[in-house]
Design a protein around this motif. Structure first.
Motif, PDB file in Angstrom:
ATOM      1  N   GLN A  12       0.852  -1.177   0.000  1.00  0.00           N
ATOM      2  CA  GLN A  12       0.000   0.000   0.000  1.00  0.00           C
ATOM      3  C   GLN A  12       0.886   1.224   0.000  1.00  0.00           C
ATOM      4  OE1 GLN A  12      -2.153  -0.932   3.647  1.00  0.00           O
ATOM      5  NE2 GLN A  12      -1.372   0.907   4.557  1.00  0.00           N
ATOM      6  N   SER A  13       0.345   2.298  -0.488  1.00  0.00           N
ATOM      7  CA  SER A  13       1.112   3.531  -0.581  1.00  0.00           C
ATOM      8  C   SER A  13       1.330   4.120   0.805  1.00  0.00           C
ATOM      9  CB  SER A  13       0.361   4.532  -1.460  1.00  0.00           C
ATOM     10  OG  SER A  13      -0.773   5.020  -0.769  1.00  0.00           O
ATOM     11  N   PRO A  14       2.346   4.969   0.950  1.00  0.00           N
ATOM     12  CA  PRO A  14       2.551   5.630   2.251  1.00  0.00           C
ATOM     13  C   PRO A  14       1.316   6.418   2.694  1.00  0.00           C
ATOM     14  CG  PRO A  14       4.481   5.907   0.864  1.00  0.00           C
ATOM     15  CD  PRO A  14       3.422   5.270   0.005  1.00  0.00           C
ATOM     16  N   TRP A  15       0.650   7.077   1.754  1.00  0.00           N
ATOM     17  CA  TRP A  15      -0.554   7.840   2.097  1.00  0.00           C
ATOM     18  C   TRP A  15      -1.646   6.906   2.630  1.00  0.00           C
ATOM     19  CZ3 TRP A  15      -2.761  11.730   3.961  1.00  0.00           C
ATOM     20  CH2 TRP A  15      -4.116  12.000   3.770  1.00  0.00           C
ATOM     21  N   ALA A  16      -1.844   5.755   2.002  1.00  0.00           N
ATOM     22  CA  ALA A  16      -2.865   4.803   2.458  1.00  0.00           C
ATOM     23  C   ALA A  16      -2.517   4.266   3.843  1.00  0.00           C
ATOM     24  CB  ALA A  16      -3.014   3.661   1.463  1.00  0.00           C
ATOM     25  N   ARG A  17      -1.216   3.993   4.090  1.00  0.00           N
ATOM     26  CA  ARG A  17      -0.798   3.529   5.419  1.00  0.00           C
ATOM     27  C   ARG A  17      -1.088   4.600   6.470  1.00  0.00           C
ATOM     28  NH1 ARG A  17       3.592   1.422   2.821  1.00  0.00           N
ATOM     29  NH2 ARG A  17       4.910   3.147   3.406  1.00  0.00           N
ATOM     30  N   LEU A  18      -0.764   5.847   6.159  1.00  0.00           N
ATOM     31  CA  LEU A  18      -1.009   6.948   7.089  1.00  0.00           C
ATOM     32  C   LEU A  18      -2.503   7.097   7.364  1.00  0.00           C
ATOM     33  CD1 LEU A  18      -0.039   9.335   8.780  1.00  0.00           C
ATOM     34  CD2 LEU A  18      -0.160  10.732   6.708  1.00  0.00           C
ATOM     35  N   ARG A  19      -3.321   7.043   6.319  1.00  0.00           N
ATOM     36  CA  ARG A  19      -4.772   7.139   6.495  1.00  0.00           C
ATOM     37  C   ARG A  19      -5.276   6.028   7.405  1.00  0.00           C
ATOM     38  NH1 ARG A  19      -7.773   7.296   1.000  1.00  0.00           N
ATOM     39  NH2 ARG A  19      -9.525   7.092   2.407  1.00  0.00           N
ATOM     40  N   GLY A  20      -4.789   4.806   7.200  1.00  0.00           N
ATOM     41  CA  GLY A  20      -5.194   3.678   8.027  1.00  0.00           C
ATOM     42  C   GLY A  20      -4.820   3.886   9.482  1.00  0.00           C
ATOM     43  N   THR A  55     -10.381   1.679   0.082  1.00  0.00           N
ATOM     44  CA  THR A  55      -9.442   2.648  -0.499  1.00  0.00           C
ATOM     45  C   THR A  55      -8.265   2.919   0.424  1.00  0.00           C
ATOM     46  OG1 THR A  55     -10.709   4.485   0.442  1.00  0.00           O
ATOM     47  CG2 THR A  55     -11.250   3.831  -1.826  1.00  0.00           C
ATOM     48  N   TYR A  56      -8.365   2.550   1.710  1.00  0.00           N
ATOM     49  CA  TYR A  56      -7.360   2.959   2.695  1.00  0.00           C
ATOM     50  C   TYR A  56      -6.587   1.814   3.347  1.00  0.00           C
ATOM     51  CZ  TYR A  56     -11.480   2.142   5.598  1.00  0.00           C
ATOM     52  OH  TYR A  56     -12.587   1.604   6.181  1.00  0.00           O
ATOM     53  N   VAL A  57      -6.929   0.564   3.063  1.00  0.00           N
ATOM     54  CA  VAL A  57      -6.152  -0.583   3.537  1.00  0.00           C
ATOM     55  C   VAL A  57      -6.043  -1.585   2.394  1.00  0.00           C
ATOM     56  CG1 VAL A  57      -6.695  -0.366   6.009  1.00  0.00           C
ATOM     57  CG2 VAL A  57      -8.171  -1.723   4.542  1.00  0.00           C
ATOM     58  N   PRO A  58      -4.965  -2.363   2.344  1.00  0.00           N
ATOM     59  CA  PRO A  58      -4.781  -3.282   1.221  1.00  0.00           C
ATOM     60  C   PRO A  58      -5.613  -4.550   1.349  1.00  0.00           C
ATOM     61  CG  PRO A  58      -2.959  -3.513   2.745  1.00  0.00           C
ATOM     62  CD  PRO A  58      -3.821  -2.389   3.272  1.00  0.00           C
ATOM     63  N   GLY A  59      -5.876  -5.172   0.234  1.00  0.00           N
ATOM     64  CA  GLY A  59      -6.464  -6.501   0.196  1.00  0.00           C
ATOM     65  C   GLY A  59      -7.973  -6.539   0.090  1.00  0.00           C
ATOM     66  N   TRP A  60      -8.444  -7.691  -0.379  1.00  0.00           N
ATOM     67  CA  TRP A  60      -9.878  -7.987  -0.442  1.00  0.00           C
ATOM     68  C   TRP A  60     -10.311  -8.545   0.907  1.00  0.00           C
ATOM     69  CZ3 TRP A  60     -13.138  -6.878  -4.398  1.00  0.00           C
ATOM     70  CH2 TRP A  60     -12.561  -6.510  -5.605  1.00  0.00           C
ATOM     71  N   PRO A 126     -17.746   1.977  -6.948  1.00  0.00           N
ATOM     72  CA  PRO A 126     -16.672   2.577  -6.138  1.00  0.00           C
ATOM     73  C   PRO A 126     -17.087   3.925  -5.556  1.00  0.00           C
ATOM     74  CG  PRO A 126     -15.811   1.754  -8.221  1.00  0.00           C
ATOM     75  CD  PRO A 126     -17.310   1.676  -8.307  1.00  0.00           C
ATOM     76  N   ASP A 127     -16.572   4.219  -4.361  1.00  0.00           N
ATOM     77  CA  ASP A 127     -16.786   5.516  -3.727  1.00  0.00           C
ATOM     78  C   ASP A 127     -15.545   5.865  -2.914  1.00  0.00           C
ATOM     79  OD1 ASP A 127     -16.991   4.100  -1.283  1.00  0.00           O
ATOM     80  OD2 ASP A 127     -19.176   4.111  -1.322  1.00  0.00           O
ATOM     81  N   HIS A 128     -15.641   6.839  -2.007  1.00  0.00           N
ATOM     82  CA  HIS A 128     -14.477   7.283  -1.235  1.00  0.00           C
ATOM     83  C   HIS A 128     -13.940   6.204  -0.301  1.00  0.00           C
ATOM     84  CE1 HIS A 128     -17.783   7.977   1.560  1.00  0.00           C
ATOM     85  NE2 HIS A 128     -16.884   7.935   2.525  1.00  0.00           N
ATOM     86  N   GLU A 129     -14.757   5.222   0.088  1.00  0.00           N
ATOM     87  CA  GLU A 129     -14.330   4.173   1.014  1.00  0.00           C
ATOM     88  C   GLU A 129     -14.078   2.835   0.320  1.00  0.00           C
ATOM     89  OE1 GLU A 129     -15.804   1.787   5.017  1.00  0.00           O
ATOM     90  OE2 GLU A 129     -17.176   3.187   4.076  1.00  0.00           O
ATOM     91  N   ILE A 130     -14.924   2.478  -0.631  1.00  0.00           N
ATOM     92  CA  ILE A 130     -14.852   1.172  -1.292  1.00  0.00           C
ATOM     93  C   ILE A 130     -14.309   1.344  -2.708  1.00  0.00           C
ATOM     94  CG2 ILE A 130     -16.156  -0.873  -2.010  1.00  0.00           C
ATOM     95  CD1 ILE A 130     -15.994  -0.427   1.061  1.00  0.00           C
ATOM     96  N   ALA A 131     -13.134   0.758  -2.952  1.00  0.00           N
ATOM     97  CA  ALA A 131     -12.521   0.838  -4.281  1.00  0.00           C
ATOM     98  C   ALA A 131     -13.171  -0.155  -5.240  1.00  0.00           C
ATOM     99  CB  ALA A 131     -11.019   0.572  -4.191  1.00  0.00           C
ATOM    100  N   GLU A 132     -13.466  -1.355  -4.744  1.00  0.00           N
ATOM    101  CA  GLU A 132     -14.085  -2.402  -5.554  1.00  0.00           C
ATOM    102  C   GLU A 132     -14.892  -3.305  -4.646  1.00  0.00           C
ATOM    103  OE1 GLU A 132     -11.523  -4.306  -8.792  1.00  0.00           O
ATOM    104  OE2 GLU A 132     -10.008  -3.594  -7.357  1.00  0.00           O
ATOM    105  N   ALA A 133     -15.906  -3.963  -5.227  1.00  0.00           N
ATOM    106  CA  ALA A 133     -16.725  -4.910  -4.478  1.00  0.00           C
ATOM    107  C   ALA A 133     -17.369  -5.878  -5.458  1.00  0.00           C
ATOM    108  CB  ALA A 133     -17.807  -4.172  -3.689  1.00  0.00           C
ATOM    109  N   GLY A 134     -17.599  -7.105  -4.996  1.00  0.00           N
ATOM    110  CA  GLY A 134     -18.289  -8.058  -5.852  1.00  0.00           C
ATOM    111  C   GLY A 134     -18.315  -9.449  -5.269  1.00  0.00           C
ATOM    112  N   PHE A 135     -19.041 -10.325  -5.949  1.00  0.00           N
ATOM    113  CA  PHE A 135     -19.126 -11.731  -5.563  1.00  0.00           C
ATOM    114  C   PHE A 135     -18.053 -12.514  -6.306  1.00  0.00           C
ATOM    115  CE2 PHE A 135     -23.236 -10.365  -4.117  1.00  0.00           C
ATOM    116  CZ  PHE A 135     -23.463 -11.167  -3.002  1.00  0.00           C
ATOM    117  N   PHE A 136     -17.408 -13.438  -5.589  1.00  0.00           N
ATOM    118  CA  PHE A 136     -16.336 -14.262  -6.151  1.00  0.00           C
ATOM    119  C   PHE A 136     -16.594 -15.723  -5.787  1.00  0.00           C
ATOM    120  CE2 PHE A 136     -14.646 -10.064  -5.502  1.00  0.00           C
ATOM    121  CZ  PHE A 136     -13.959  -9.821  -6.678  1.00  0.00           C
ATOM    122  N   PRO A 137     -16.442 -16.632  -6.762  1.00  0.00           N
ATOM    123  CA  PRO A 137     -16.587 -18.056  -6.454  1.00  0.00           C
ATOM    124  C   PRO A 137     -15.578 -18.473  -5.384  1.00  0.00           C
ATOM    125  CG  PRO A 137     -16.443 -17.696  -8.828  1.00  0.00           C
ATOM    126  CD  PRO A 137     -16.125 -16.390  -8.160  1.00  0.00           C
TER     127      PRO A 137
END
Length: 166
Positions: A12-20, A55-60, A126-137
């Protein structure tokens, strides 16, 4: 882990780490002991689970968030599912386990629920909090699915015993 679950590397970017970190500091100051909820939304027809990427922490991850003052766990879960996935419960969720989340703080506890009765009237955009979302097998989770998410899925569908830790 001995069960073959391997967490992919996460960056994750330094900015995302700081936000978290600021996000967790805010909640530590506002609520010294934090409670959270996460929901495993399972579509039995397609054998898929709903995941989000913040948008502010890594991973699904599984959808969820903090329990606000005056909220029950189910009220919080209901709110978070609507906010993060446009998902409405059509029956009560099933509490599966409670975990200590030492990665956030030594004071963070998470109630983990299974949801199999729900409705999603529109996909989550997507919005300010959620970068992506969906159903996955279940057999094709996205790259970057967090280790905690993989553990909870293994506990529900793979017969693994629940860990006391998130």
């Amino acid at each position: 882990m001995g069960n073959g679950i391997k967490a992919p590397p996460q960056r994750q970017s330094p900015w995302a780490r700081l936000r978290g970190r600021l996000f967790h500091l805010y909640f530590l100051l506002r609520r010294p002991m934090t409670l959270g909820v996460r929901g495993l939304v399972h579509d039995k027809a397609t054998n898929a689970v709903f995941l989000i990427r913040h948008t502010y922490v890594p991973g699904w991850q599984l959808p969820g968030g903090g329990v606000e003052i005056g909220e029950t766990f189910v009220e919080s879960l209901t709110r978070e599912l609507e906010e993060e996935g446009n998902i409405s419960l059509t029956a009560l969720p099933v509490l599966k386990s409670i975990h200590l989340n030492k990665q956030a703080t030594r004071r963070d506890h998470v109630g983990f629920y299974l949801i199999e009765a729900f409705r999603q009237d529109r996909p989550k955009l997507p919005d300010h909090e959620i970068a992506e979302a969906g159903f996955f097998p279940l057999d094709a989770l996205p790259e970057g699915t967090t280790l905690a998410t993989r553990r909870r899925i293994a506990e529900i569908f793979g017969g693994e015993p629940p860990s006391p830790y998130w």
